[in-house]
Design an enzyme around this catalytic site. Structure first.
Site, PDB file in Angstrom:
ATOM      1  N   ASP A   1       0.882  -1.098  -0.220  1.00  0.00           N
ATOM      2  CA  ASP A   1      -0.081  -0.031   0.145  1.00  0.00           C
ATOM      3  C   ASP A   1       0.858   1.279  -0.131  1.00  0.00           C
ATOM      4  OD1 ASP A   1      -1.612   2.198   1.244  1.00  0.00           O
ATOM      5  OD2 ASP A   1      -3.301   0.510   1.388  1.00  0.00           O
ATOM      6  N   ILE A   2       0.507   2.214  -0.781  1.00  0.00           N
ATOM      7  CA  ILE A   2       1.359   3.496  -0.826  1.00  0.00           C
ATOM      8  C   ILE A   2       1.286   4.304   0.304  1.00  0.00           C
ATOM      9  CG2 ILE A   2       1.398   3.708  -3.422  1.00  0.00           C
ATOM     10  CD1 ILE A   2      -0.376   5.671  -3.264  1.00  0.00           C
TER      11      ILE A   2
ATOM     12  N   HIS B   1     -10.318  -4.501  -3.476  1.00  0.00           N
ATOM     13  CA  HIS B   1      -8.873  -4.651  -2.836  1.00  0.00           C
ATOM     14  C   HIS B   1      -9.158  -5.066  -1.232  1.00  0.00           C
ATOM     15  CE1 HIS B   1      -9.873  -0.484  -2.544  1.00  0.00           C
ATOM     16  NE2 HIS B   1      -8.957  -0.257  -1.688  1.00  0.00           N
ATOM     17  N   LEU B   2      -8.025  -6.237  -1.026  1.00  0.00           N
ATOM     18  CA  LEU B   2      -8.064  -6.597   0.427  1.00  0.00           C
ATOM     19  C   LEU B   2      -6.919  -5.768   1.048  1.00  0.00           C
ATOM     20  CD1 LEU B   2      -8.713  -8.554   2.737  1.00  0.00           C
ATOM     21  CD2 LEU B   2      -6.945 -10.198   1.623  1.00  0.00           C
ATOM     22  N   HIS B   3      -7.260  -5.218   2.149  1.00  0.00           N
ATOM     23  CA  HIS B   3      -6.217  -4.669   3.022  1.00  0.00           C
ATOM     24  C   HIS B   3      -5.467  -5.662   3.804  1.00  0.00           C
ATOM     25  CE1 HIS B   3      -6.379  -0.491   2.012  1.00  0.00           C
ATOM     26  NE2 HIS B   3      -7.761  -0.650   1.911  1.00  0.00           N
TER      27      HIS B   3
END
Length: 154
Positions: free
Chosen positions: A43-44, A112-114
């Site tokens: 993740d950015i 999207h899965l964190h």
């Protein structure tokens, strides 16, 4: 256009940043995992020492657009997340958080899965953003239960 090209253009949204990361190797994102259906990258804006996103290569809307047919996809996303954590020396898989932002609290309209670890090291703001049992975040387990119980997650 060939049938394969038509299929690819229908499966990907050229305007979607996650479709571009997942399907075009010249993307700036370093892929930590890539297979026929999923990719994983950092993740950015990390909310934890290990914060990864697992996304389908095909364009899939947010978690509210899913149905029972997507349970296996979500399960596979979690498995990829666990695998990437283990490859990055995260040994305590109990101190993790796997989940999705619940619409309308999604910054990107591509599923999207964190994957966050260790969850015990989430900062104050991250504890709020990725808070369990909130209006804006749902764990992967909660989403799977919801999908299995209903024909859709709405």
């Amino acid at each position: 256009m060939s049938a394969e090209g038509e299929e690819q253009s229908a499966a990907h949204d050229s305007k979607c940043i996650f479709c571009r990361i997942a399907n075009y190797p010249d993307s700036d994102a370093e892929l930590l995992h890539s297979d026929d259906s999923l990719v994983c990258f950092k993740d950015i804006r990390p909310g934890a020492p290990h914060h990864y996103l697992v996304v389908p290569k095909t364009h899939v809307g947010n978690c509210k657009t899913l149905s029972k047919d997507h349970v296996q996809l979500v399960t596979n996303m979690v498995e990829v997340g666990k695998s990437v954590l283990q490859k990055n020396n995260v040994t305590d898989l109990e101190d993790t958080r796997f989940g999705f932002h619940w619409p309308p609290f999604c910054s990107i309209g591509h599923l999207h899965l964190h994957v966050l670890a260790p969850a015990s090291q989430l900062g104050f703001l991250s504890r709020m953003i990725y808070r369990i049992n909130s209006y804006w975040f749902i764990t992967a387990d909660q989403l799977i239960e919801r999908l299995q119980a209903n024909t859709d997650a709405k």
